[in-house]
Scaffold this motif. Structure first.
Motif, PDB file in Angstrom:
ATOM      1  N   SER A  71     -17.148  17.919 -23.401  1.00 30.56           N
ATOM      2  CA  SER A  71     -17.725  16.595 -23.351  1.00 30.56           C
ATOM      3  C   SER A  71     -17.811  15.959 -21.694  1.00 30.56           C
ATOM      4  O   SER A  71     -18.716  15.602 -21.298  1.00 30.56           O
ATOM      5  N   TYR A  72     -16.476  16.217 -21.170  1.00 26.14           N
ATOM      6  CA  TYR A  72     -16.639  15.700 -19.605  1.00 26.14           C
ATOM      7  C   TYR A  72     -17.494  16.384 -18.887  1.00 26.14           C
ATOM      8  O   TYR A  72     -18.217  16.208 -17.862  1.00 26.14           O
ATOM      9  N   LEU A  73     -17.686  17.899 -19.171  1.00 22.47           N
ATOM     10  CA  LEU A  73     -18.646  18.609 -18.295  1.00 22.47           C
ATOM     11  C   LEU A  73     -19.831  18.218 -18.780  1.00 22.47           C
ATOM     12  O   LEU A  73     -20.640  18.293 -17.436  1.00 22.47           O
ATOM     13  N   ILE A  74     -20.390  17.729 -19.713  1.00 23.14           N
ATOM     14  CA  ILE A  74     -21.729  17.400 -19.978  1.00 23.14           C
ATOM     15  C   ILE A  74     -21.973  15.917 -19.180  1.00 23.14           C
ATOM     16  O   ILE A  74     -22.954  15.973 -18.585  1.00 23.14           O
ATOM     17  N   ALA A  75     -20.844  15.225 -19.361  1.00 19.02           N
ATOM     18  CA  ALA A  75     -20.734  13.855 -18.538  1.00 19.02           C
ATOM     19  C   ALA A  75     -20.964  14.205 -17.070  1.00 19.02           C
ATOM     20  O   ALA A  75     -21.809  13.340 -16.397  1.00 19.02           O
ATOM     21  N   LEU A  76     -20.223  15.019 -16.647  1.00 19.27           N
ATOM     22  CA  LEU A  76     -20.472  15.179 -14.977  1.00 19.27           C
ATOM     23  C   LEU A  76     -21.687  15.732 -14.624  1.00 19.27           C
ATOM     24  O   LEU A  76     -22.347  15.433 -13.587  1.00 19.27           O
ATOM     25  N   ASP A  77     -22.196  16.764 -15.435  1.00 16.63           N
ATOM     26  CA  ASP A  77     -23.699  17.289 -15.270  1.00 16.63           C
ATOM     27  C   ASP A  77     -24.713  16.164 -14.953  1.00 16.63           C
ATOM     28  O   ASP A  77     -25.589  16.121 -14.271  1.00 16.63           O
ATOM     29  N   GLU A  78     -24.587  15.298 -16.170  1.00 12.76           N
ATOM     30  CA  GLU A  78     -25.568  14.204 -16.331  1.00 12.76           C
ATOM     31  C   GLU A  78     -25.335  13.161 -15.229  1.00 12.76           C
ATOM     32  O   GLU A  78     -26.420  12.778 -14.775  1.00 12.76           O
ATOM     33  N   LEU A  79     -24.160  13.004 -14.820  1.00 13.64           N
ATOM     34  CA  LEU A  79     -24.079  12.067 -13.584  1.00 13.64           C
ATOM     35  C   LEU A  79     -24.690  12.642 -12.389  1.00 13.64           C
ATOM     36  O   LEU A  79     -25.432  11.819 -11.530  1.00 13.64           O
ATOM     37  N   GLU A  80     -24.349  13.889 -11.926  1.00 20.14           N
ATOM     38  CA  GLU A  80     -25.004  14.643 -10.856  1.00 20.14           C
ATOM     39  C   GLU A  80     -26.417  14.558 -11.042  1.00 20.14           C
ATOM     40  O   GLU A  80     -27.012  14.486  -9.852  1.00 20.14           O
ATOM     41  N   SER A  81     -27.106  14.818 -12.189  1.00 22.49           N
ATOM     42  CA  SER A  81     -28.523  14.725 -12.469  1.00 22.49           C
ATOM     43  C   SER A  81     -29.180  13.646 -12.416  1.00 22.49           C
ATOM     44  O   SER A  81     -30.528  13.541 -11.984  1.00 22.49           O
ATOM     45  N   THR A  82     -28.750  12.555 -12.863  1.00 21.95           N
ATOM     46  CA  THR A  82     -29.352  11.374 -12.967  1.00 21.95           C
ATOM     47  C   THR A  82     -28.895  10.122 -12.430  1.00 21.95           C
ATOM     48  O   THR A  82     -29.691   8.884 -12.508  1.00 21.95           O
ATOM     49  N   THR A  83     -27.839  10.036 -11.784  1.00 23.36           N
ATOM     50  CA  THR A  83     -27.161   8.977 -11.334  1.00 23.36           C
ATOM     51  C   THR A  83     -26.470   9.077  -9.789  1.00 23.36           C
ATOM     52  O   THR A  83     -26.630  10.078  -9.222  1.00 23.36           O
ATOM     53  N   TYR A  84     -26.263   8.005  -9.233  1.00 20.98           N
ATOM     54  CA  TYR A  84     -25.643   7.721  -7.942  1.00 20.98           C
ATOM     55  C   TYR A  84     -24.129   7.445  -7.876  1.00 20.98           C
ATOM     56  O   TYR A  84     -23.692   6.579  -7.169  1.00 20.98           O
ATOM     57  N   ASN A  85     -23.470   7.546  -9.319  1.00 19.25           N
ATOM     58  CA  ASN A  85     -22.519   6.900  -9.695  1.00 19.25           C
ATOM     59  C   ASN A  85     -21.313   7.779  -9.136  1.00 19.25           C
ATOM     60  O   ASN A  85     -20.911   8.389  -9.888  1.00 19.25           O
ATOM     61  N   ALA A  86     -20.911   7.556  -7.807  1.00 16.71           N
ATOM     62  CA  ALA A  86     -19.819   8.522  -7.216  1.00 16.71           C
ATOM     63  C   ALA A  86     -18.499   8.258  -7.755  1.00 16.71           C
ATOM     64  O   ALA A  86     -17.474   8.974  -7.991  1.00 16.71           O
ATOM     65  N   HIS A  89     -18.061   9.928 -11.331  1.00 14.90           N
ATOM     66  CA  HIS A  89     -18.001  10.969 -11.031  1.00 14.90           C
ATOM     67  C   HIS A  89     -16.586  11.524 -10.729  1.00 14.90           C
ATOM     68  O   HIS A  89     -16.004  12.306 -11.227  1.00 14.90           O
ATOM     69  N   THR A  90     -15.727  10.822  -9.987  1.00 15.66           N
ATOM     70  CA  THR A  90     -14.505  10.866  -9.530  1.00 15.66           C
ATOM     71  C   THR A  90     -13.340  10.930 -10.692  1.00 15.66           C
ATOM     72  O   THR A  90     -12.682  11.876 -11.090  1.00 15.66           O
ATOM     73  N   GLU A  91     -13.626   9.922 -11.649  1.00 13.41           N
ATOM     74  CA  GLU A  91     -13.047   9.523 -12.720  1.00 13.41           C
ATOM     75  C   GLU A  91     -13.164  10.861 -13.671  1.00 13.41           C
ATOM     76  O   GLU A  91     -12.166  11.297 -14.097  1.00 13.41           O
ATOM     77  N   VAL A  92     -14.132  11.338 -13.898  1.00 16.49           N
ATOM     78  CA  VAL A  92     -14.626  12.270 -14.901  1.00 16.49           C
ATOM     79  C   VAL A  92     -14.112  13.744 -14.563  1.00 16.49           C
ATOM     80  O   VAL A  92     -13.472  14.483 -15.185  1.00 16.49           O
ATOM     81  N   SER A  93     -14.206  13.899 -12.910  1.00 17.57           N
ATOM     82  CA  SER A  93     -13.634  15.001 -12.395  1.00 17.57           C
ATOM     83  C   SER A  93     -12.162  15.102 -12.612  1.00 17.57           C
ATOM     84  O   SER A  93     -11.454  16.133 -12.957  1.00 17.57           O
ATOM     85  N   LYS A  94     -11.276  13.857 -12.501  1.00 15.18           N
ATOM     86  CA  LYS A  94      -9.902  13.925 -12.667  1.00 15.18           C
ATOM     87  C   LYS A  94      -9.541  14.181 -14.039  1.00 15.18           C
ATOM     88  O   LYS A  94      -8.592  14.947 -14.269  1.00 15.18           O
ATOM     89  N   LEU A 150     -31.727   0.436 -10.235  1.00 12.67           N
ATOM     90  CA  LEU A 150     -30.786   1.476  -9.251  1.00 12.67           C
ATOM     91  C   LEU A 150     -29.299   0.895  -8.963  1.00 12.67           C
ATOM     92  O   LEU A 150     -28.584   1.966  -8.905  1.00 12.67           O
ATOM     93  N   CYS A 151     -29.149  -0.321  -9.344  1.00 14.11           N
ATOM     94  CA  CYS A 151     -27.858  -0.829  -9.680  1.00 14.11           C
ATOM     95  C   CYS A 151     -27.107  -0.188 -10.624  1.00 14.11           C
ATOM     96  O   CYS A 151     -26.024   0.154 -10.468  1.00 14.11           O
ATOM     97  N   ALA A 152     -27.787  -0.030 -11.831  1.00 17.66           N
ATOM     98  CA  ALA A 152     -27.197   0.669 -13.090  1.00 17.66           C
ATOM     99  C   ALA A 152     -26.820   2.071 -12.611  1.00 17.66           C
ATOM    100  O   ALA A 152     -25.978   2.562 -12.963  1.00 17.66           O
ATOM    101  N   LYS A 153     -27.835   2.758 -11.746  1.00 16.34           N
ATOM    102  CA  LYS A 153     -27.519   4.118 -11.348  1.00 16.34           C
ATOM    103  C   LYS A 153     -26.152   4.348 -10.609  1.00 16.34           C
ATOM    104  O   LYS A 153     -25.319   5.496 -10.691  1.00 16.34           O
ATOM    105  N   ILE A 154     -26.081   3.402  -9.767  1.00 13.02           N
ATOM    106  CA  ILE A 154     -24.807   3.381  -8.609  1.00 13.02           C
ATOM    107  C   ILE A 154     -23.532   3.055  -9.745  1.00 13.02           C
ATOM    108  O   ILE A 154     -22.664   3.464  -9.076  1.00 13.02           O
ATOM    109  N   GLY A 155     -23.787   2.151 -10.752  1.00 13.55           N
ATOM    110  CA  GLY A 155     -22.586   1.761 -11.344  1.00 13.55           C
ATOM    111  C   GLY A 155     -22.345   0.508 -11.307  1.00 13.55           C
ATOM    112  O   GLY A 155     -21.101   0.117 -11.652  1.00 13.55           O
ATOM    113  N   SER A 156     -23.104  -0.251 -10.497  1.00 12.69           N
ATOM    114  CA  SER A 156     -22.951  -1.880 -10.482  1.00 12.69           C
ATOM    115  C   SER A 156     -23.701  -2.410 -11.378  1.00 12.69           C
ATOM    116  O   SER A 156     -24.767  -3.099 -11.177  1.00 12.69           O
TER     117      SER A 156
END
Length: 453
Positions: A71-86, A89-94, A150-156
């Motif tokens: 599940s977290y691998l899928i989330a990470l892949d979607e984060l990298e391909s569709t968002t700017y939410n760094a 990304h760090t939280e899921v990686s941890k 754009l703000c939503a993609k960043i996570g704001s």
């Protein structure tokens, strides 16, 4: 130290959103892998897009250790391909590191998305200033919505809502206002704040003076209605969800583009419709409105178990139906909309079945009923029946000695007495009116001629 990596990584203070039914002071409840034979994690999440897919994948990871890593691998892949939410990304990686997953360094990706987000932000703000100065109302609204996305993609998320709030003053007509509300709903769906989402969906529908298609081909009214159904399920407002379902032309919903947006899927809709039917409808209504309704074929193809549930319900095969329901609900517990309410939903389905089962009988054994309905014991069933009698869904009494449920017989003499009581009350009221009128006339006759009241 706990052997459960999901429990170890749980930090309620780091959460950027709250899920329905969860308290920040508690770890999420853990479930086993769904018993549903057709369940495939990637296929299940494939129908969602962007932040909705990410949040759903994270929800699965937080509630099922067996599926957490994937599940977290899928989330990470979607984060990298569709968002700017760094940050996310760090939280899921941890979380993945807790499972011993070695991830490549993504420093360059984070640097790149930061630069791109800043550049796009500056360009959009220039576009807003240009269109505002030129009084280009629709273009200015579009630029504000793009800034919100754009703000939503960043996570704001808060910044996104502020941009949408600013866009309101540039709504030139009812249709543009409705589209703006739909944009608000789409961004807010990933927050799982169902009361807020429902309000936005209602505003989108009420803003439209006529049926209107957006530029992406979706019908505002249909999308708003589907979102309302989802939000009502998320907020445990089952009756409201059923009312919204009854308003819809299911054929229109099936033919619409609403499920291409990526926030709701055909499988979701099949589950909402099926559970609504099992909680509230009788066998005949289930056959006419669902089983024989060609409009639902698309949804039942996406979730064949739903059609099988309804068929078993209609055939009064309640024992097998409840077994299959448990299997379907083992999948639903990992759904952020239904998951927190699974026990309530099953309870309401059982209540409805007990009412339907008991209705034809003048007397029925609680032990036999419990066995037929696959309920643990006659005592458990008795508590359910008492609740239904108290709420007046069943007109009967329980004979504790014999263990039978006896339907109340309506004595014709009781009905006659009630009619007489009603007539007496009506007659009594009329007599009081006549007395008051006589008193008024007597007062008038005693008043000296020519005097004023």
């Amino acid at each position: 130290m706990s052997s459960n990596p999901t429990a170890n990584m749980w930090n309620p203070l780091s959460r950027t959103f709250l899920l329905p039914g969860e308290l920040t002071s508690q770890q999420p409840k853990l479930y086993s892998k769904p018993a549903l034979a057709s369940f495939d994690l990637r296929e299940y999440l494939e129908g969602y897009k962007g932040m909705t897919k990410i949040r759903r994948a994270m929800y699965v990871g937080e509630h099922c250790t067996a599926l957490a890593q994937d599940s977290y691998l899928i989330a990470l892949d979607e984060l990298e391909s569709t968002t700017y939410n760094a940050k996310l990304h760090t939280e899921v990686s941890k979380r993945l590191e807790q499972f011993g997953v070695a991830l490549p360094d993504r420093g360059e990706w984070k640097k790149d998305v930061e630069q791109r987000s800043q550049r796009e932000n500056q360009e959009l703000k220039k576009e807003i200033a240009r269109t505002k100065a030129g009084n280009l109302i629709s273009e200015c609204q579009r630029a504000h919505v793009d800034l919100a996305n754009l703000c939503a993609k960043i996570g704001s998320t808060e910044e996104a809502f502020r941009a949408l709030q600013s866009a309101r003053e540039f709504c030139g007509d009812a249709n543009s206002h409705g589209e703006l509300q739909v944009s608000t709903v789409r961004i807010s769906q990933a927050t799982f704040r169902w009361m807020q989402i429902n309000t936005f969906a209602q505003r989108a529908i009420s803003a439209m003076t006529t049926r209107h298609q957006q530029s992406d081909g979706t019908d505002v009214w249909i999308e708003g209605s589907v979102i309302q159904i989802q939000a009502n399920f998320g907020d445990a407002k089952w009756q409201d969800a059923i009312k919204e379902l009854n308003k819809l032309d299911i054929g229109e919903v099936a033919a619409s583009e609403v499920f291409e947006v990526g926030n709701t899927t055909a499988k979701d809709f099949a589950i909402y419709a099926t559970l609504s039917a099992l909680m509230a409808l009788g066998r005949k209504e289930v056959r006419e409105k669902y089983i024989n309704n060609f409009g639902y074929s698309k949804f039942f193809e996406a979730m064949p178990e739903c059609l099988e549930l309804l068929k078993r319900f209609y055939d009064s095969n309640y024992s097998d139906m409840l077994v299959l329901l448990d299997t379907v609900l083992s999948f639903c517990v990992l759904d952020p909309v239904i998951g927190p309410h699974v026990s309530q939903i099953k309870g309401r389905v059982i209540d409805n079945i007990v009412v339907i089962y008991a209705t034809p009988y003048m007397a029925v054994s609680l032990e036999r009923m419990a066995k037929d309905l696959h309920i643990q014991s006659a005592d458990t069933l008795e508590s359910i029946v008492v609740k239904l009698i108290t709420s007046k869904r069943i007109s009967a009494r329980i004979d504790v000695v014999s263990g039978y449920l006896y339907k109340h017989k309506v004595d014709p003499r009781d009905a006659t007495l009630k009619n007489i009581e009603k007539m007496y009350k009506s007659f009594d009221s009329q007599v009081d009116l006549v007395k008051a009128h006589i008193m008024f006339l007597e007062e008038e006759s005693l008043r000296p001629t020519g005097s004023k009241a």
